[in-house]
Design an enzyme around this catalytic site. Structure first.
Site, PDB file in Angstrom:
ATOM      1  N   PRO A  10       2.448   1.672  -4.610  1.00  0.00           N
ATOM      2  CA  PRO A  10       2.449   1.005  -5.907  1.00  0.00           C
ATOM      3  C   PRO A  10       1.253   0.076  -6.149  1.00  0.00           C
ATOM      4  O   PRO A  10       0.786  -0.597  -5.228  1.00  0.00           O
ATOM      5  CB  PRO A  10       3.753   0.194  -5.888  1.00  0.00           C
ATOM      6  CG  PRO A  10       4.114   0.073  -4.456  1.00  0.00           C
ATOM      7  CD  PRO A  10       3.614   1.317  -3.794  1.00  0.00           C
ATOM      8  N   ASN A  11       0.801   0.110  -7.379  1.00  0.00           N
ATOM      9  CA  ASN A  11      -0.283  -0.742  -7.904  1.00  0.00           C
ATOM     10  C   ASN A  11      -1.674  -0.323  -7.443  1.00  0.00           C
ATOM     11  O   ASN A  11      -2.667  -0.857  -7.919  1.00  0.00           O
ATOM     12  CB  ASN A  11      -0.045  -2.234  -7.550  1.00  0.00           C
ATOM     13  CG  ASN A  11       1.273  -2.736  -8.092  1.00  0.00           C
ATOM     14  OD1 ASN A  11       1.528  -2.593  -9.289  1.00  0.00           O
ATOM     15  ND2 ASN A  11       2.129  -3.270  -7.249  1.00  0.00           N
ATOM     16  N   ARG A  18      -7.646  -4.401 -10.251  1.00  0.00           N
ATOM     17  CA  ARG A  18      -6.629  -5.281  -9.669  1.00  0.00           C
ATOM     18  C   ARG A  18      -7.259  -6.184  -8.598  1.00  0.00           C
ATOM     19  O   ARG A  18      -7.749  -5.690  -7.580  1.00  0.00           O
ATOM     20  CB  ARG A  18      -5.575  -4.380  -9.026  1.00  0.00           C
ATOM     21  CG  ARG A  18      -4.549  -5.089  -8.229  1.00  0.00           C
ATOM     22  CD  ARG A  18      -3.770  -4.117  -7.352  1.00  0.00           C
ATOM     23  NE  ARG A  18      -2.768  -4.849  -6.640  1.00  0.00           N
ATOM     24  CZ  ARG A  18      -2.210  -4.448  -5.503  1.00  0.00           C
ATOM     25  NH1 ARG A  18      -2.543  -3.295  -4.972  1.00  0.00           N
ATOM     26  NH2 ARG A  18      -1.305  -5.183  -4.917  1.00  0.00           N
ATOM     27  N   TYR A  23      -9.448  -6.517  -3.297  1.00  0.00           N
ATOM     28  CA  TYR A  23      -9.300  -5.078  -3.060  1.00  0.00           C
ATOM     29  C   TYR A  23     -10.557  -4.263  -3.391  1.00  0.00           C
ATOM     30  O   TYR A  23     -10.562  -3.055  -3.178  1.00  0.00           O
ATOM     31  CB  TYR A  23      -8.104  -4.537  -3.857  1.00  0.00           C
ATOM     32  CG  TYR A  23      -6.776  -5.127  -3.417  1.00  0.00           C
ATOM     33  CD1 TYR A  23      -6.338  -4.985  -2.106  1.00  0.00           C
ATOM     34  CD2 TYR A  23      -5.967  -5.829  -4.314  1.00  0.00           C
ATOM     35  CE1 TYR A  23      -5.125  -5.520  -1.688  1.00  0.00           C
ATOM     36  CE2 TYR A  23      -4.747  -6.361  -3.912  1.00  0.00           C
ATOM     37  CZ  TYR A  23      -4.337  -6.202  -2.605  1.00  0.00           C
ATOM     38  OH  TYR A  23      -3.135  -6.725  -2.191  1.00  0.00           O
ATOM     39  N   ASN A  75      -1.368   4.430   2.627  1.00  0.00           N
ATOM     40  CA  ASN A  75      -1.335   3.019   2.255  1.00  0.00           C
ATOM     41  C   ASN A  75      -0.084   2.821   1.405  1.00  0.00           C
ATOM     42  O   ASN A  75      -0.103   3.089   0.200  1.00  0.00           O
ATOM     43  CB  ASN A  75      -2.589   2.623   1.469  1.00  0.00           C
ATOM     44  CG  ASN A  75      -2.605   1.125   1.172  1.00  0.00           C
ATOM     45  OD1 ASN A  75      -1.601   0.435   1.359  1.00  0.00           O
ATOM     46  ND2 ASN A  75      -3.742   0.631   0.687  1.00  0.00           N
ATOM     47  N   ALA A  78       2.837  -2.472  -1.236  1.00  0.00           N
ATOM     48  CA  ALA A  78       3.933  -3.441  -1.014  1.00  0.00           C
ATOM     49  C   ALA A  78       5.129  -2.819  -0.289  1.00  0.00           C
ATOM     50  O   ALA A  78       5.885  -3.534   0.388  1.00  0.00           O
ATOM     51  CB  ALA A  78       4.363  -4.032  -2.350  1.00  0.00           C
ATOM     52  N   GLU A  99      -1.715   4.449   9.159  1.00  0.00           N
ATOM     53  CA  GLU A  99      -1.465   3.421   8.132  1.00  0.00           C
ATOM     54  C   GLU A  99      -2.803   2.823   7.698  1.00  0.00           C
ATOM     55  O   GLU A  99      -3.652   2.522   8.546  1.00  0.00           O
ATOM     56  CB  GLU A  99      -0.555   2.338   8.730  1.00  0.00           C
ATOM     57  CG  GLU A  99      -0.232   1.203   7.782  1.00  0.00           C
ATOM     58  CD  GLU A  99       0.634   0.117   8.452  1.00  0.00           C
ATOM     59  OE1 GLU A  99       0.910   0.227   9.661  1.00  0.00           O
ATOM     60  OE2 GLU A  99       0.997  -0.834   7.740  1.00  0.00           O
ATOM     61  N   HIS A 101      -4.781  -0.109   5.057  1.00  0.00           N
ATOM     62  CA  HIS A 101      -4.775  -1.202   4.072  1.00  0.00           C
ATOM     63  C   HIS A 101      -6.207  -1.592   3.758  1.00  0.00           C
ATOM     64  O   HIS A 101      -7.062  -1.624   4.661  1.00  0.00           O
ATOM     65  CB  HIS A 101      -4.027  -2.433   4.595  1.00  0.00           C
ATOM     66  CG  HIS A 101      -2.595  -2.145   4.891  1.00  0.00           C
ATOM     67  ND1 HIS A 101      -1.655  -1.981   3.898  1.00  0.00           N
ATOM     68  CD2 HIS A 101      -1.959  -1.935   6.067  1.00  0.00           C
ATOM     69  CE1 HIS A 101      -0.497  -1.705   4.457  1.00  0.00           C
ATOM     70  NE2 HIS A 101      -0.649  -1.653   5.770  1.00  0.00           N
ATOM     71  N   LEU A 102      -6.458  -1.906   2.498  1.00  0.00           N
ATOM     72  CA  LEU A 102      -7.778  -2.404   2.102  1.00  0.00           C
ATOM     73  C   LEU A 102      -8.000  -3.816   2.652  1.00  0.00           C
ATOM     74  O   LEU A 102      -9.051  -4.123   3.220  1.00  0.00           O
ATOM     75  CB  LEU A 102      -7.888  -2.432   0.577  1.00  0.00           C
ATOM     76  CG  LEU A 102      -7.834  -1.069  -0.110  1.00  0.00           C
ATOM     77  CD1 LEU A 102      -6.883  -1.105  -1.283  1.00  0.00           C
ATOM     78  CD2 LEU A 102      -9.216  -0.636  -0.541  1.00  0.00           C
ATOM     79  N   SER A 103      -7.007  -4.669   2.444  1.00  0.00           N
ATOM     80  CA  SER A 103      -7.083  -6.041   2.955  1.00  0.00           C
ATOM     81  C   SER A 103      -6.501  -6.068   4.365  1.00  0.00           C
ATOM     82  O   SER A 103      -6.037  -5.035   4.871  1.00  0.00           O
ATOM     83  CB  SER A 103      -6.279  -6.975   2.030  1.00  0.00           C
ATOM     84  OG  SER A 103      -4.897  -6.649   2.098  1.00  0.00           O
ATOM     85  N   ARG A 108      -2.884 -12.683   5.659  1.00  0.00           N
ATOM     86  CA  ARG A 108      -2.434 -13.121   4.336  1.00  0.00           C
ATOM     87  C   ARG A 108      -1.054 -13.796   4.449  1.00  0.00           C
ATOM     88  O   ARG A 108      -0.700 -14.280   5.512  1.00  0.00           O
ATOM     89  CB  ARG A 108      -2.436 -11.912   3.388  1.00  0.00           C
ATOM     90  CG  ARG A 108      -3.858 -11.330   3.218  1.00  0.00           C
ATOM     91  CD  ARG A 108      -3.870 -10.119   2.309  1.00  0.00           C
ATOM     92  NE  ARG A 108      -3.413 -10.458   0.978  1.00  0.00           N
ATOM     93  CZ  ARG A 108      -3.094  -9.549   0.046  1.00  0.00           C
ATOM     94  NH1 ARG A 108      -3.213  -8.254   0.319  1.00  0.00           N
ATOM     95  NH2 ARG A 108      -2.672  -9.931  -1.141  1.00  0.00           N
ATOM     96  N   ARG A 112       3.639 -10.556   4.355  1.00  0.00           N
ATOM     97  CA  ARG A 112       2.850  -9.315   4.534  1.00  0.00           C
ATOM     98  C   ARG A 112       2.595  -8.996   6.011  1.00  0.00           C
ATOM     99  O   ARG A 112       1.978  -7.985   6.331  1.00  0.00           O
ATOM    100  CB  ARG A 112       1.494  -9.428   3.819  1.00  0.00           C
ATOM    101  CG  ARG A 112       1.620  -9.523   2.313  1.00  0.00           C
ATOM    102  CD  ARG A 112       0.253  -9.500   1.648  1.00  0.00           C
ATOM    103  NE  ARG A 112       0.309 -10.133   0.359  1.00  0.00           N
ATOM    104  CZ  ARG A 112       0.645  -9.528  -0.785  1.00  0.00           C
ATOM    105  NH1 ARG A 112       0.940  -8.249  -0.794  1.00  0.00           N
ATOM    106  NH2 ARG A 112       0.687 -10.196  -1.915  1.00  0.00           N
TER     107      ARG A 112
HETATM  108  C1  DQA Z   1      -2.265  -3.493   0.620  1.00  0.00           C
HETATM  109  C2  DQA Z   1      -1.667  -4.781   1.230  1.00  0.00           C
HETATM  110  C3  DQA Z   1      -0.254  -5.011   0.730  1.00  0.00           C
HETATM  111  O1  DQA Z   1       0.268  -6.216   1.290  1.00  0.00           O
HETATM  112  C4  DQA Z   1      -0.226  -5.128  -0.769  1.00  0.00           C
HETATM  113  O2  DQA Z   1       1.106  -5.234  -1.237  1.00  0.00           O
HETATM  114  C5  DQA Z   1      -0.935  -4.027  -1.467  1.00  0.00           C
HETATM  115  C6  DQA Z   1      -2.194  -3.518  -0.894  1.00  0.00           C
HETATM  116  C7  DQA Z   1      -3.736  -3.308   1.010  1.00  0.00           C
HETATM  117  O3  DQA Z   1      -4.212  -2.184   0.891  1.00  0.00           O
HETATM  118  O4  DQA Z   1      -4.404  -4.260   1.403  1.00  0.00           O
HETATM  119  O5  DQA Z   1      -0.549  -3.599  -2.544  1.00  0.00           O
HETATM  120  O6  DQA Z   1      -1.529  -2.395   1.122  1.00  0.00           O
END
Ligand code: DQA
Length: 155
Positions: A10-11, A18, A23, A75, A78, A99, A101-103, A108, A112
């Site tokens: 999502p997102n 965003r 990101y 990825n 959330a 797995e 993640h960008l961040s 954080r 998370r």
């Molecule tokens: C994320 C990290 C997650 O905590 C966050 O909810 C995201 C992006 C990342 O790619 O850094 O939506 O997965």
């Protein structure tokens, strides 16, 4: 279908717009096109799927039972920190997963820090922005070559 499945949660459809300081400025389509080309250059096919819906992601994972998917790059955004159904779907299909993640979620907010999938993945690549995807595709190709070293590269 393809040998490598790249899933985004999502997102992530809003990447580029965003929270760009966190990101990055690339859109998801740009990241996906790069990943498809990177896989192709190495003789592999890569299919991308993004959804804001947990059930659609679960169903896409189920599809890998009957298609050509050999490895999943994921990825879950959330859903990483909340979804037992995504964890159970990955356990059900029993496909190797990386797995992404960008961040760096561990650097954080505390909520998370937990991932429902890390311990059932081959590994996690996080904190490198769009480069996390490039590194994950490289890791997937390396893993596929180790499993089947006779795979030849056709461009
Ligand atoms: C994320 C990290 C997650 O905590 C966050 O909810 C995201 C992006 C990342 O790619 O850094 O939506 O997965």
């Amino acid at each position: 279908m393809s040998e490598i499945l790249m899933l985004n949660g999502p997102n992530l459809n809003l990447l580029g717009k965003r929270e760009p300081d966190l990101y990055g400025k690339l859109s998801l389509s740009e990241i996906e096109l790069h990943a498809i080309q990177q896989a192709k250059d190495n003789g592999y096919s890569l299919h991308c799927f993004q959804s804001n819906s947990e059930s659609e992601l679960v169903e896409q994972i189920h599809q890998t039972l009957t298609d050509d998917t050999r490895i999943i790059l994921f990825n879950p955004a959330a859903f990483t920190h909340s979804s037992i159904s995504i964890r159970d779907a990955l356990l059900a299909v029993n496909k190797p997963c990386i797995e992404i993640h960008l961040s760096n979620p561990k650097a954080r907010e505390a909520f998370r820090h937990a991932s429902f999938i890390s311990d059932i993945c081959l590994g996690t690549i996080s904190g490198f922005g769009a480069m996390s995807y490039t590194l994950a595709v490289s890791a997937a190709i390396d893993w596929l070559l180790k499993i089947n070293p006779v795979h030849h590269t056709e461009k």
